[in-house]
Design a protein around this motif. Structure first.
Motif, short mmCIF file in Angstrom:
data_model
loop_
_atom_site.label_atom_id
_atom_site.label_comp_id
_atom_site.label_asym_id
_atom_site.label_seq_id
_atom_site.Cartn_x
_atom_site.Cartn_y
_atom_site.Cartn_z
N GLN A 8 -9.30 23.07 40.13
CA GLN A 8 -9.49 21.70 39.62
C GLN A 8 -10.91 21.48 39.08
O GLN A 8 -11.28 20.36 38.75
N ARG A 42 -13.98 21.96 36.39
CA ARG A 42 -14.26 22.29 34.99
C ARG A 42 -15.79 22.19 34.79
O ARG A 42 -16.38 21.15 35.06
N GLN A 77 -3.59 14.32 38.28
CA GLN A 77 -4.32 15.25 39.14
C GLN A 77 -5.81 14.89 39.21
O GLN A 77 -6.36 14.34 38.27
N TYR A 106 -9.67 15.96 39.28
CA TYR A 106 -10.52 17.04 38.80
C TYR A 106 -11.96 16.78 39.16
O TYR A 106 -12.37 15.63 39.35
N VAL A 139 -10.34 18.82 30.56
CA VAL A 139 -9.43 19.20 31.63
C VAL A 139 -8.43 20.25 31.16
O VAL A 139 -8.13 21.21 31.87
N PRO A 187 -10.43 26.82 34.25
CA PRO A 187 -11.11 26.67 35.55
C PRO A 187 -11.89 27.95 35.83
O PRO A 187 -11.59 29.00 35.26
#
Lengths: 416, 603
Positions: free
Chosen positions: B8, B10, B74, B76, B182, B187
């Motif tokens: 999750q 970045r 989600q 992040y 995202v 990731p």
């Protein structure tokens, strides 16, 4: 002339001198950055509402200025062109001074006058009112130079003016001359000096032209660059004046001033001895209670300032001159005089410790002949600048002295 | 702070030219993700050095961690790692980029790609970053997104069909940018199980906590209280404080692979924890350090001297303190016959030099004389030994040397077509070798020159700006050393050679430079009581000469009651001016004279 040595000792104290600023002129000369008001060629004296209104404010200022308690020994009407005043306007001002401060018997009362602005009757009127010294702004004896600096009069009018002064039997009169004018040559300068000497004034003021930034000259010319003469030439003009005038029997008693023995300007000596003085009128500076204060330069603001003064508002809000600054100013003005400064007097006013750094700092200048110590080697005698070399480089010497003394602790002064 | 799964996270940076809106966009991202409340927002949150704010450029980079809930629902964690925007700091930029998986390429939609942006995009591509083009300032009347889109495609070779149209100022396009980060930026790799390796991408000195290190964990986990080892410096420390930047520092217990954070460990100088160094566990060390670490190398040197000799100890203390927070600054004591005691200082480049100078003057209240900048020459002596010379006055005599080599840089200038002629003239006049000219898009050109660095460190940048009315931009990088016919040009004032005025110039330009220099010095040095000859010489041969005539008078003609205060100020000014001068023999030389070589008029 009072003996200078005694006068050296009092730096603070009660003012005995008054400067009166009369700002009116026919027009502004190209080198002038003084606070003036142009009134043209017709409406002078009582015919000018502007002048009448100004005299009123001036006399009101005099009337409410606190007196230190001593009678006035000197009064100086400067300008501007004070000879644009009618006789009774001048009387009005002198009356105001007399009422407020009293004038000593034999007080020196000087007045600046310009060629082409006064008649014999008028001059006799000023004289009857008390004026006993006049200063004539001649500046040059060449029509093209008078025109080049924007003067309102001709060469002819200079001669007429001097004849009028002599007819009125003024024994004490000064002529102003300017060296370093645009296109001026050494020959022209020599001719002006000879013409001036031939008129036999008792006093001569010789000014090397200073280009002030906010003047017509300041906009047009750069010092030392054509059409202005080079520094080489103006320095030669200075030396020439010193040589010719001393040869003709004048004492070169101050950097820019010459006088027959006994005819030094007592009023101006007050400045050079760093003594206090009153100042009245727009743009005028006073030095009272160790405060230097310059009045507003614009007429309306000056009027408002006088009104505020009458309402009792504190208006002399400048800081007191610090002791160390007083020392620096004493050196700056004192070394302008040929007689220089008394080390003994400096020691008694600013402390014994002041003498050594001064002597150390001056030693190299003494070695090259710019500074003289009399008697030689004495720490109690007088220091003075030599004529003409020391005078010509006086700023160099002053800057060195100031640097040497900037951290001097005047608090250690031993009053003697 | 919640523990974020690697999937999750970045990590990204923003690549942009000065004024193209990087700081505004960063502010907007912080605001939109709720990282910084609206009321706490001060303009341009990331640039927190005064100097940076005044110049509108970023010198020191910063980082910020943002929590973001995507459209997909989600959660992040986004780490923005800022990069400095100036060519002097390209090493720092490369380390920041190495800490990321993606980058936003922000281009002003009314301007286009600039040289510095281009250089940084290529750096990002080398690091295999996912690049998201953003066309900013589309709200401005002059915006031409289509032209700029085409330009990016042609110049950089990036597919811009999905470029985001944005106005950071107006908040346009910001949600799209967050979604693109995202979905497009990959990731980090999940290497939590491996031995700790963390990359330092910035550090600064805090007088209370020691050096604060900013890093990205590449592998493994780091915990509060861990004993860490810095693999390049070999030093070990115990972590006192570990945390994340949001953007204020918030302490956490541990950080794992993929995360970005800071630590404090009573580190005394940034030199012990340099940008690019690898942090590992003292006990369970990684076998190899992360790649890319380079020692800082000074490119530009100058002498720094206190105007007032009494300030020498203050200058030494100030340099010591600056060095704690600036590992790229080098200095050693220097003594000059004209200037007395001072320091020879080495910098990454001209901006770095200016920044240090300004900080010394502003933050430490020092009044400095700075000599003209010099580069490092490689001099081969007769016996084959090679010496590095960074101070012209120490150049070995001609009879002792075989050859002199000087550093060359490749300069890439991007300019509107109209100024190509003027810039080529500039390149030519500075001994440049023309390499290439490419049309980027109709109307915009890139010019490539190889130039001696010595010609670039004077006023090349200012000249480029003025000749292109501010439109051209440039980038340069070192390409090696080349032999040239170089000579030392000495300046003699009143027959004394002045070491601080000596310069190394090309033989062909020596005559012109010598003439220009003596006539400039004639303007700057005041008259003295004697005539002062000023000469330029190569060895014993005088090639140019002027003289300052003697002072003939220095006197105030009039001084009456009203003049005293004014005349006093004049003399005070004269006194102050004299104090700011340095005595060379019996001649007082003003500060500006020592930088005169930079102010010579163009031929």
């Amino acid at each position: 002339m009072p003996a200078p040595s005694r006068q050296d000792l009092t730096l603070s104290g009660i003012p005995r001198a008054a400067y009166i600023h009369i700002p009116f002129c026919r027009r502004r000369c190209y080198y002038c950055d003084f606070p003036i008001a142009v009134v043209g060629d017709k409406l002078w004296g009582e015919n000018s509402g502007t002048i009448t209104q100004y005299i009123d404010a001036l006399c009101r200022e005099i009337a409410i200025t606190p007196s230190g308690g001593a009678d006035l020994g000197t009064v100086f009407f400067g300008g501007g062109t004070p000879s644009l005043l009618a006789v009774n306007q001048l009387e009005q001002i002198l009356d105001a001074l007399e009422r407020r401060f009293h004038l000593q018997a034999g007080a020196e009362i000087s007045m600046e006058i310009d060629p082409g602005t006064f008649s014999l009757t008028q001059l006799q009127g000023y004289q009857a009112a008390g004026v006993n010294r006049v200063s004539l702004g001649a500046q040059a004896f060449q029509p093209e130079l008078l025109a080049a600096c924007g003067r309102s009069h001709s060469v002819e009018e200079i001669y007429t003016a001097v004849a009028t002064i002599q007819s009125a039997r003024f024994t004490n009169f000064n002529l102003d001359l300017i060296s370093g004018l645009p296109t001026q040559t050494l020959e022209q300068w020599q001719a002006s000096l000879s013409a001036a000497v031939a008129l036999a004034p008792t006093h001569l003021s010789i000014y090397d032209l200073t280009i002030e930034p906010v003047t017509a000259f300041g906009r047009r010319y750069q010092p030392g660059i054509a059409p202005l003469p080079t520094d080489d030439i103006t320095a030669t003009m200075y030396r020439l004046a010193s040589e010719i005038l001393r040869g003709a029997g004048y004492e070169h008693y101050e950097i820019s001033n010459y006088a027959r023995p006994g005819y030094q300007c007592r009023h101006n000596r007050v400045y050079w001895q760093n003594q206090p003085y009153y100042g009245f009128g727009m743009g005028a500076t006073s030095y009272t209670q160790q405060q230097r204060f310059t009045r507003p330069h614009k007429r309306q603001e000056y009027f408002e300032w006088v009104e505020a003064l009458e309402r009792g508002e504190s208006v002399l809000n400048t800081p007191q001159t610090a002791r160390v600054d007083m020392l620096l100013e004493t050196l700056m003005v004192g070394l302008r005089l040929a007689e220089g400064l008394s080390l003994k007097a400096l020691a008694s006013q600013f402390g014994e410790a002041v003498v050594q750094p001064i002597l150390d700092c001056l030693a190299p200048h003494q070695a090259q002949g710019w500074v003289e110590l009399s008697p030689p080697g004495s720490a109690e005698g007088r220091v003075r600048l030599s004529d003409p070399e020391g005078f010509l480089f006086s700023n160099v010497i002053l800057v060195d002295l100031w640097t040497a003394l900037e951290n001097y602790q005047t608090g250690l002064a031993v009053t003697g | 702070m919640t523990d974020a799964p690697v999937s999750q996270i970045r990590n990204f940076s923003i690549i942009a030219h000065i004024d193209h809106g990087k700081s505004t966009l960063a502010d907007r991202l912080l605001q939109t993700t709720g990282t910084v409340a609206d009321r706490e927002m001060k303009a341009q949150f990331l640039d927190n050095m005064d100097l940076e704010r005044e110049r509108g450029i970023t010198i020191k980079l910063q980082a910020a961690r943002m929590n973001y809930t995507g459209v997909d629902g989600q959660k992040y964690v986004l780490n923005l790692i800022d990069t400095p925007g100036h060519v002097d700091f390209s090493y720092e930029v490369s380390r920041s980029l190495a800490a990321c998986e993606g980058a936003l390429l922000v281009v002003d939609a009314s301007q286009g790609v600039e040289a510095q942006t281009l250089a940084n995009v290529y750096l990002a591509i080398e690091h295999d970053l996912e690049i998201i083009p953003v066309l900013n300032k589309i709200d401005l009347p002059g915006a031409e997104p289509e032209r700029v889109r085409q330009e990016i495609e042609e110049v950089v070779g990036l597919d811009c069909s999905n470029a985001i149209l944005a106005s950071a100022k107006e908040g346009i396009g910001v949600p799209e940018i967050l979604e693109a980060i995202v979905h497009l930026v990959p990731p980090p790799k999940d290497t939590v199980d491996q031995p700790l390796r963390a990359l330092i991408f910035d550090s600064y000195y805090d007088p209370y906590r020691g050096v604060i290190v900013y890093f990205r964990v590449m592998d493994g986990v780091v915990r509060q209280g861990d004993r860490i080892r810095l693999m390049a410096s070999g030093k070990e420390f115990v972590i006192d404080e570990l945390g994340v930047l949001s953007p204020a520092q918030v302490q956490v217990d541990n950080l794992h692979a993929g995360e970005v954070g800071y630590l404090a460990a009573a580190i005394k100088s940034v030199e012990d924890a340099r940008v690019g160094d690898t942090i590992t566990q003292a006990k369970a060390q990684a076998s190899t350090a992360l790649p890319g670490y380079v020692e800082a190398k000074s490119m530009v040197f100058c002498g720094l001297f206190p105007v007032d000799a009494d300030q020498f100890p203050d200058l030494r203390d100030a340099l010591e303190k600056l060095k704690l927070s600036d590992a790229a600054l080098n200095y050693e004591p220097e003594t000059s016959s004209a200037m007395g005691f001072g320091f020879r200082c080495g910098f990454l480049g001209l901006l770095h030099m200016e920044v240090v100078q300004e900080r010394l003057e502003r933050e430490y209240n020092l009044n400095l004389i700075v000599t003209a900048p010099s580069v490092v020459y490689q001099v081969t002596l007769l016996n084959g030994e090679v010496v590095e010379i960074d101070n012209p006055s120490t150049l070995p005599e001609p009879q002792q040397r075989q050859k002199i080599e000087e550093p060359y840089v490749q300069v890439d200038m991007i300019t509107p077509e109209a100024y190509v002629g003027a810039l080529m003239e500039l390149g030519q006049g500075r001994r440049g070798v023309f390499k290439d000219m490419r049309y980027l898009t109709p109307g915009r050109t890139t010019l490539i020159y190889e130039l001696p660095l010595a010609e670039v460190v004077t006023d090349f940048f200012d000249q480029m700006k003025s000749r292109s009315r501010g439109y051209a931009s440039m980038e340069y990088h070192l390409i090696g050393y080349r032999e040239n016919s170089l000579v030392k040009l000495d300046i003699l004032i009143n027959a004394d050679p002045v070491d601080s005025l000596a310069t190394i110039v090309h033989r062909d330009k020596a005559y012109y430079t010598g003439r220009a220099l003596v006539s400039k010095l004639k303007e700057l040095i005041p008259r003295h009581q004697f005539k002062i000859p000023i000469q330029a010489a190569i060895g014993s041969k005088v090639i140019a000469s002027e003289s300052i005539p003697a002072l003939r008078k220095d006197v105030l003609a009039k001084c009456y009651g009203g003049d005293i205060s004014r005349k006093r100020k004049l003399l005070e000014k004269q006194k102050a001016g004299k104090k700011r001068m340095k005595s060379v023999g019996s001649v007082d030389v003003p500060q500006e004279a020592f930088m005169a070589v930079l102010r010579l008029k163009e031929e």
